[in-house]
Motif scaffolding. Structure first.
Motif, short mmCIF file in Angstrom:
data_model
loop_
_atom_site.label_atom_id
_atom_site.label_comp_id
_atom_site.label_asym_id
_atom_site.label_seq_id
_atom_site.Cartn_x
_atom_site.Cartn_y
_atom_site.Cartn_z
N ALA A 128 0.99 -1.29 -0.10
CA ALA A 128 -0.17 -0.03 -0.06
C ALA A 128 0.64 1.18 -0.11
O ALA A 128 0.50 2.14 -0.47
N VAL A 129 1.98 1.06 0.62
CA VAL A 129 2.77 2.31 0.82
C VAL A 129 3.84 2.69 -0.44
O VAL A 129 3.99 3.65 -0.89
N ARG A 130 4.42 1.38 -0.85
CA ARG A 130 5.10 1.71 -2.11
C ARG A 130 4.88 2.53 -3.28
O ARG A 130 3.69 2.18 -3.76
N GLY A 131 5.16 3.63 -3.54
CA GLY A 131 4.96 4.51 -4.62
C GLY A 131 3.86 5.33 -4.21
O GLY A 131 3.70 6.37 -5.19
N ALA A 132 3.32 5.26 -3.13
CA ALA A 132 2.25 6.33 -2.64
C ALA A 132 2.88 7.59 -2.25
O ALA A 132 3.88 7.54 -1.63
N GLU A 133 2.24 8.76 -2.69
CA GLU A 133 2.87 10.06 -2.30
C GLU A 133 2.13 10.54 -1.09
O GLU A 133 2.79 11.28 0.03
N VAL A 134 0.89 9.91 -0.90
CA VAL A 134 0.08 10.06 0.52
C VAL A 134 -0.15 8.68 1.04
O VAL A 134 -0.83 7.90 0.51
N VAL A 135 -0.03 8.70 2.25
CA VAL A 135 -0.57 7.44 3.11
C VAL A 135 -1.53 8.01 4.11
O VAL A 135 -1.15 8.72 5.14
N ILE A 136 -2.40 6.92 4.13
CA ILE A 136 -3.60 7.83 5.13
C ILE A 136 -3.81 6.33 6.04
O ILE A 136 -4.02 5.15 5.51
N THR A 137 -3.81 6.60 7.47
CA THR A 137 -4.03 5.49 8.24
C THR A 137 -5.16 5.72 9.04
O THR A 137 -5.53 7.02 9.57
N MET A 138 -6.20 4.77 9.05
CA MET A 138 -7.56 5.08 10.03
C MET A 138 -7.56 3.60 10.81
O MET A 138 -8.25 2.64 10.16
N LEU A 139 -6.98 3.72 11.99
CA LEU A 139 -6.63 2.33 12.72
C LEU A 139 -7.49 2.56 13.90
O LEU A 139 -7.51 3.65 14.71
N PRO A 140 -7.81 1.54 14.99
CA PRO A 140 -8.40 1.57 16.14
C PRO A 140 -7.92 2.25 17.41
O PRO A 140 -8.57 3.07 18.12
N ASP A 141 -6.69 2.07 17.51
CA ASP A 141 -5.89 2.72 18.74
C ASP A 141 -4.47 2.90 18.57
O ASP A 141 -3.91 2.40 17.55
N SER A 142 -4.02 3.60 19.57
CA SER A 142 -2.34 4.08 19.70
C SER A 142 -1.56 2.96 19.32
O SER A 142 -0.68 3.09 18.49
N PRO A 143 -1.81 1.46 19.83
CA PRO A 143 -0.74 0.61 19.65
C PRO A 143 -0.85 0.27 18.14
O PRO A 143 0.10 -0.17 17.60
N ASP A 144 -1.98 0.20 17.48
CA ASP A 144 -2.22 -0.03 16.10
C ASP A 144 -1.51 0.78 15.29
O ASP A 144 -0.92 0.38 14.33
N VAL A 145 -1.57 1.97 15.48
CA VAL A 145 -0.88 2.83 14.64
C VAL A 145 0.61 2.98 14.80
O VAL A 145 1.41 2.90 13.98
N GLU A 146 0.92 2.72 15.98
CA GLU A 146 2.67 2.78 16.40
C GLU A 146 3.12 1.37 15.44
O GLU A 146 4.23 1.57 14.86
N GLN A 147 2.52 0.63 15.63
CA GLN A 147 2.85 -0.77 14.96
C GLN A 147 2.65 -0.71 13.49
O GLN A 147 3.76 -0.91 12.69
N VAL A 148 1.68 -0.12 12.92
CA VAL A 148 1.62 -0.01 11.45
C VAL A 148 2.69 1.07 10.81
O VAL A 148 3.17 0.83 9.79
N VAL A 149 2.86 2.08 11.57
CA VAL A 149 3.94 3.21 11.10
C VAL A 149 5.45 2.86 11.47
O VAL A 149 6.10 2.99 10.62
N MET A 150 5.58 2.56 12.85
CA MET A 150 7.19 2.36 13.11
C MET A 150 7.59 1.03 13.33
O MET A 150 8.55 0.81 13.53
N GLY A 151 6.51 -0.08 13.30
CA GLY A 151 7.11 -1.29 13.54
C GLY A 151 7.72 -1.91 12.44
O GLY A 151 7.92 -1.16 11.44
N GLU A 152 8.14 -3.01 12.72
CA GLU A 152 8.88 -3.93 11.48
C GLU A 152 8.07 -4.20 10.42
O GLU A 152 6.96 -4.45 10.38
N ASP A 153 8.62 -3.65 9.24
CA ASP A 153 7.84 -3.62 7.95
C ASP A 153 6.80 -2.69 7.73
O ASP A 153 5.79 -3.21 6.93
N GLY A 154 6.86 -1.84 8.80
CA GLY A 154 5.68 -0.74 8.81
C GLY A 154 5.78 0.31 7.47
O GLY A 154 6.78 0.37 6.77
#
Length: 303
Positions: A54-80
């Motif tokens: 989803a991220v490769r080649g995207a100029e904008v990335v939008i995340t809409m996730l349930p809670d803080s740990p989910d966003v931390e993992q998706v954005v800053m986690g391994e392979d995020g």
């Protein structure tokens, strides 16, 4: 054409992503359950089988996730997100999370050359479907300007409210106001019913006066019909009020009414109402008033 990677196609994310497709953007959607992705593809979007795709080649990335740990993992986690985003990518987190987590994410993004905005939304599922969300945005003003055209596809009120984390702070205040208003609306309906007043007529006239609000307009009809299918779940509002209480404590401010409503939501959740719409606070007030009801949606009115 701007390419947007959209991560999180839930109750709010799915219609937001669909509106972006409708506005002419190239939207690549990712969600843990494949059915949500397929639904976006049916509306003209593209499918991603991973965050990386989803991220490769995207100029904008939008995340809409349930809670803080989910966003931390998706954005800053391994392979995020940060592992795959190119320099200059604009990350827009539309989730509702803790302000301190948004600030940490913004700092991590800067270190990788990625621009970050916290842009939580208000307006519920109906606002997401209609593209009329209110969006409170924290981050660099130049990044806000860059994101504004994209955000116009999903919202009608889009305001820059300050630096990183400010959007989440304003959203916390929003959730405080909504919870308090819902509780008072529930109390008013139980009060009116106890006096034998026609509730539909009462709601109509209250909506035209100072007591009128978006909460009354959007939530009262379903409360009168006793329909509590989730537009915004008790579980999520319980989480949001936890954010409010933590942030208030950190700032040293008192929110006595907010704390009381948080307790009422927690009690409703403990009784099994976590998956109901937050308007099910009506059931809680009825119980406190001595009525014997069940925490179940679509129950026929007992009076």
């Amino acid at each position: 054409m701007t390419t947007i990677g959209f991560i999180g196609l839930g109750v709010m994310g799915a219609p937001m992503a669909a509106n972006l497709v409708g506005a002419g953007y190239d939207v690549i959607g990712y969600n843990r359950s494949r059915g949500r992705v397929d639904a976006l593809v049916a509306k003209g979007g593209r499918a991603a089988s991973s965050v990386a795709e989803a991220v490769r080649g995207a100029e904008v990335v939008i995340t809409m996730l349930p809670d803080s740990p989910d966003v931390e993992q998706v954005v800053m986690g391994e392979d995020g997100v940060l592992h795959h985003a190119q320099a200059g990518t604009l990350l827009v987190d539309a989730s509702t999370i803790r302000p301190d987590v948004s600030r940490a994410i913004a700092q991590a993004c800067r270190a990788r050359g990625v621009r970050a905005l916290d842009a939580p939304v208000s307006g519920g599922e109906a606002g997401a479907i209609e593209g009329t969300l209110s969006i409170m945005v924290g981050g660099d003003p130049a990044d806000f300007d860059a994101a504004h055209e994209v955000l116009r596809a999903v919202g009608s009120t889009i305001v820059h409210v300050g630096p990183a984390g400010a959007g989440q702070t304003v959203k916390a205040a929003n959730q405080l106001i909504v919870a308090g208003t819902l509780e008072l609306l529930a109390e008013a309906l139980v009060f009116l019913s106890a006096h034998g007043v026609d509730l539909a007529s009462a709601v109509e006239v209250l909506g035209g006066g100072l007591a009128g609000s978006a909460v009354l307009q959007r939530k009262a009809p379903a409360m009168l019909d006793r329909r509590f299918e989730p537009g915004f779940r008790v579980d999520l509002h319980h989480k949001d009020l936890g954010i409010v209480l933590d942030a208030a404590r950190a700032a040293g401010v008192a929110i006595p009414l907010g704390a009381h409503v948080a307790d009422l939501l927690a009690s409703l959740r403990a009784q099994g109402g976590g998956q109901l719409d937050h308007s099910a606070l009506l059931l809680q007030v009825e119980k406190l008033s001595g009525e014997d009801n069940e925490l179940a949606p679509n129950r026929a009115a007992s009076r």
